[in-house]
Design a protein around this motif. Structure first.
Motif, mmCIF file in Angstrom:
data_model
loop_
_atom_site.group_PDB
_atom_site.id
_atom_site.type_symbol
_atom_site.label_atom_id
_atom_site.label_comp_id
_atom_site.label_asym_id
_atom_site.label_seq_id
_atom_site.Cartn_x
_atom_site.Cartn_y
_atom_site.Cartn_z
ATOM 1 N N VAL A 123 0.849 -1.192 0.000
ATOM 2 C CA VAL A 123 0.000 0.000 0.000
ATOM 3 C C VAL A 123 0.886 1.244 0.000
ATOM 4 O O VAL A 123 1.708 1.427 0.913
ATOM 5 C CB VAL A 123 -0.937 0.016 1.222
ATOM 6 N N ASN A 124 0.749 2.082 -1.032
ATOM 7 C CA ASN A 124 1.490 3.343 -1.124
ATOM 8 C C ASN A 124 0.526 4.511 -0.978
ATOM 9 O O ASN A 124 -0.599 4.481 -1.493
ATOM 10 C CB ASN A 124 2.207 3.459 -2.472
ATOM 11 N N VAL A 125 0.986 5.566 -0.306
ATOM 12 C CA VAL A 125 0.163 6.758 -0.076
ATOM 13 C C VAL A 125 0.916 7.990 -0.558
ATOM 14 O O VAL A 125 2.052 8.239 -0.131
ATOM 15 C CB VAL A 125 -0.184 6.916 1.418
ATOM 16 N N ILE A 180 -2.854 0.363 -4.171
ATOM 17 C CA ILE A 180 -2.792 -0.966 -3.549
ATOM 18 C C ILE A 180 -2.426 -1.980 -4.633
ATOM 19 O O ILE A 180 -3.179 -2.177 -5.586
ATOM 20 C CB ILE A 180 -4.133 -1.339 -2.891
ATOM 21 N N ALA A 181 -1.257 -2.600 -4.483
ATOM 22 C CA ALA A 181 -0.749 -3.535 -5.485
ATOM 23 C C ALA A 181 -0.669 -4.947 -4.896
ATOM 24 O O ALA A 181 -0.349 -5.126 -3.718
ATOM 25 C CB ALA A 181 0.627 -3.094 -5.968
ATOM 26 N N LYS A 182 -0.969 -5.946 -5.746
ATOM 27 C CA LYS A 182 -0.876 -7.347 -5.363
ATOM 28 C C LYS A 182 0.082 -8.071 -6.299
ATOM 29 O O LYS A 182 0.157 -7.741 -7.492
ATOM 30 C CB LYS A 182 -2.253 -8.023 -5.430
ATOM 31 N N PRO A 183 0.817 -9.051 -5.805
ATOM 32 C CA PRO A 183 1.738 -9.802 -6.671
ATOM 33 C C PRO A 183 0.970 -10.572 -7.744
ATOM 34 O O PRO A 183 -0.120 -11.092 -7.503
ATOM 35 C CB PRO A 183 2.442 -10.759 -5.700
ATOM 36 N N GLY A 184 1.530 -10.594 -8.957
ATOM 37 C CA GLY A 184 0.904 -11.327 -10.045
ATOM 38 C C GLY A 184 -0.183 -10.564 -10.762
ATOM 39 O O GLY A 184 -0.704 -11.036 -11.774
ATOM 40 N N GLN A 185 -0.539 -9.385 -10.262
ATOM 41 C CA GLN A 185 -1.570 -8.551 -10.895
ATOM 42 C C GLN A 185 -0.903 -7.447 -11.706
ATOM 43 O O GLN A 185 -0.003 -6.761 -11.225
ATOM 44 C CB GLN A 185 -2.475 -7.928 -9.831
ATOM 45 N N GLN A 186 -1.339 -7.273 -12.955
ATOM 46 C CA GLN A 186 -0.764 -6.224 -13.799
ATOM 47 C C GLN A 186 -1.236 -4.837 -13.380
ATOM 48 O O GLN A 186 -0.532 -3.847 -13.571
ATOM 49 C CB GLN A 186 -1.121 -6.466 -15.261
ATOM 50 N N ASP A 187 -2.425 -4.758 -12.833
ATOM 51 C CA ASP A 187 -2.988 -3.484 -12.398
ATOM 52 C C ASP A 187 -2.959 -3.374 -10.882
ATOM 53 O O ASP A 187 -2.883 -4.376 -10.164
ATOM 54 C CB ASP A 187 -4.431 -3.337 -12.880
ATOM 55 N N SER A 188 -3.019 -2.151 -10.412
ATOM 56 C CA SER A 188 -3.182 -1.893 -8.987
ATOM 57 C C SER A 188 -4.448 -1.067 -8.787
ATOM 58 O O SER A 188 -4.952 -0.443 -9.715
ATOM 59 C CB SER A 188 -1.963 -1.174 -8.410
ATOM 60 N N LEU A 189 -4.961 -1.095 -7.567
ATOM 61 C CA LEU A 189 -6.181 -0.362 -7.242
ATOM 62 C C LEU A 189 -5.796 1.041 -6.776
ATOM 63 O O LEU A 189 -4.970 1.193 -5.870
ATOM 64 C CB LEU A 189 -6.957 -1.091 -6.145
ATOM 65 N N ARG A 206 -20.182 1.792 -1.530
ATOM 66 C CA ARG A 206 -19.381 2.903 -1.003
ATOM 67 C C ARG A 206 -18.935 2.616 0.425
ATOM 68 O O ARG A 206 -17.769 2.803 0.780
ATOM 69 C CB ARG A 206 -20.170 4.213 -1.062
ATOM 70 N N ASP A 207 -19.863 2.143 1.239
ATOM 71 C CA ASP A 207 -19.529 1.835 2.634
ATOM 72 C C ASP A 207 -18.490 0.718 2.712
ATOM 73 O O ASP A 207 -17.565 0.760 3.546
ATOM 74 C CB ASP A 207 -20.785 1.428 3.407
ATOM 75 N N ALA A 208 -18.644 -0.287 1.841
ATOM 76 C CA ALA A 208 -17.706 -1.407 1.851
ATOM 77 C C ALA A 208 -16.303 -0.957 1.449
ATOM 78 O O ALA A 208 -15.300 -1.412 2.019
ATOM 79 C CB ALA A 208 -18.198 -2.515 0.923
ATOM 80 N N LEU A 209 -16.213 -0.043 0.468
ATOM 81 C CA LEU A 209 -14.906 0.451 0.048
ATOM 82 C C LEU A 209 -14.260 1.313 1.133
ATOM 83 O O LEU A 209 -13.036 1.278 1.318
ATOM 84 C CB LEU A 209 -15.043 1.240 -1.256
ATOM 85 N N HIS A 210 -15.060 2.079 1.859
ATOM 86 C CA HIS A 210 -14.511 2.823 2.987
ATOM 87 C C HIS A 210 -13.968 1.861 4.046
ATOM 88 O O HIS A 210 -12.900 2.100 4.630
ATOM 89 C CB HIS A 210 -15.579 3.745 3.593
ATOM 90 N N SER A 211 -14.689 0.788 4.292
ATOM 91 C CA SER A 211 -14.209 -0.216 5.254
ATOM 92 C C SER A 211 -12.938 -0.882 4.742
ATOM 93 O O SER A 211 -12.033 -1.207 5.520
ATOM 94 C CB SER A 211 -15.287 -1.276 5.499
ATOM 95 N N TYR A 212 -12.866 -1.070 3.420
ATOM 96 C CA TYR A 212 -11.706 -1.714 2.791
ATOM 97 C C TYR A 212 -10.428 -0.909 3.045
ATOM 98 O O TYR A 212 -9.390 -1.463 3.435
ATOM 99 C CB TYR A 212 -11.981 -1.834 1.293
ATOM 100 N N ILE A 213 -10.480 0.420 2.827
ATOM 101 C CA ILE A 213 -9.272 1.212 3.054
ATOM 102 C C ILE A 213 -9.027 1.458 4.541
ATOM 103 O O ILE A 213 -7.884 1.567 4.987
ATOM 104 C CB ILE A 213 -9.315 2.547 2.275
ATOM 105 N N GLU A 214 -10.111 1.517 5.332
ATOM 106 C CA GLU A 214 -9.945 1.662 6.785
ATOM 107 C C GLU A 214 -9.186 0.463 7.350
ATOM 108 O O GLU A 214 -8.318 0.615 8.219
ATOM 109 C CB GLU A 214 -11.318 1.784 7.452
ATOM 110 N N GLU A 215 -9.477 -0.722 6.831
ATOM 111 C CA GLU A 215 -8.794 -1.936 7.272
ATOM 112 C C GLU A 215 -7.292 -1.858 6.988
ATOM 113 O O GLU A 215 -6.478 -2.456 7.699
ATOM 114 C CB GLU A 215 -9.397 -3.151 6.565
ATOM 115 N N ARG A 216 -6.912 -1.104 5.975
ATOM 116 C CA ARG A 216 -5.505 -0.941 5.600
ATOM 117 C C ARG A 216 -4.877 0.305 6.227
ATOM 118 O O ARG A 216 -3.764 0.702 5.862
ATOM 119 C CB ARG A 216 -5.391 -0.906 4.064
#
Length: 229
Positions: free
Chosen positions: A87-89, A120-129, A176-186
């Motif tokens: 995760v980069n900020v 947010i980058a994952k190994p083996g994935q060409q794209d990041s979020l 929207r709520d789920a995505l907020h929870s997703y980044i809050e978890e990180r």
């Protein structure tokens, strides 16, 4: 006067200061002298207590760490590992990307509004979020979510090469709520604000000092070292 506004005003005084008509001074010497005066003025300003190595008076919440060399680049400021993700900020002020800004724009409200770009980058994935967020001292809101090709620099405003998703406000509230929870978890939340705001102040200070020195060197390279502190 706030620290940030003092920096802006120092730069503006340099631009607006009239040249002396005294025949004994050349244009170059007037510029160099003015640059040196303002360099010394800014160098005496005390930035926020940002210490990355020892006391860490203002530090990012664990486990985020400062990216090495970030003060001298336009890339990410903070990084952490979350499971198999990296995760980069990155950060900048909202007022800095609005055309036509001035010293008067740096009021308390404007300097308390940051744009935070999360990659947010994952190994083996060409794209990041990529998530572009607005951050405030007591809140964080997501502006957009997209998938973009991975980039080594983790640049702040990479242009998406594919469809970059719907307007976030038009997305279903549950998503929207789920995505907020997703980044809050990180660990992406307003707890990062004090460090990121102080980071921008310190970067502004360094950039302005560097600007005085490099412009002076360009005007007359025979005066190298003139602006050394």
């Amino acid at each position: 006067m706030r620290w940030r506004k003092a920096l802006v005003c120092a730069a503006q005084r340099l631009v607006s200061r009239p040249f002396s008509s005294t025949a004994s001074y050349t244009v170059n010497s007037i510029i160099l002298r003015s640059l040196k005066d303002h360099y010394l003025e800014v160098s005496k300003m005390t930035p926020p207590p940002l210490d990355f190595h020892i006391s860490q008076k203002i530090s990012p919440p664990s486990p985020y760490q400062v990216v090495k060399g970030a003060l001298d680049t336009g890339g990410p400021v903070l990084r952490r590992v979350f499971g198999d993700e990296v995760v980069n900020v990155s950060v900048m002020r909202m007022v800095d990307i609005i055309p036509g800004g001035s010293a008067d724009d740096y009021g308390n409200d404007n300097i308390n509004q940051l744009f935070v770009h999360v990659d947010i980058a994952k190994p083996g994935q060409q794209d990041s979020l990529h998530l572009l967020c607005g951050m405030y001292p007591d809140a964080l809101g997501i502006h957009s979510v997209s998938l973009r090709p991975k980039a080594e620099s983790g640049g702040f405003l990479a242009v998406p090469s594919k469809y970059h998703g719907p307007v976030f406000e038009d997305v279903d509230e549950k998503i929207r709520d789920a995505l907020h929870s997703y980044i809050e978890e990180r660990g992406i939340n307003e707890s990062l604000f004090p460090f990121l705001q102080a980071w921008l102040y310190v970067k502004d200070h360094r950039n302005l000092l560097r600007w005085f020195k490099t412009v002076g060197t360009f005007v007359n390279d025979s005066h190298q070292g003139t602006l050394q502190a």
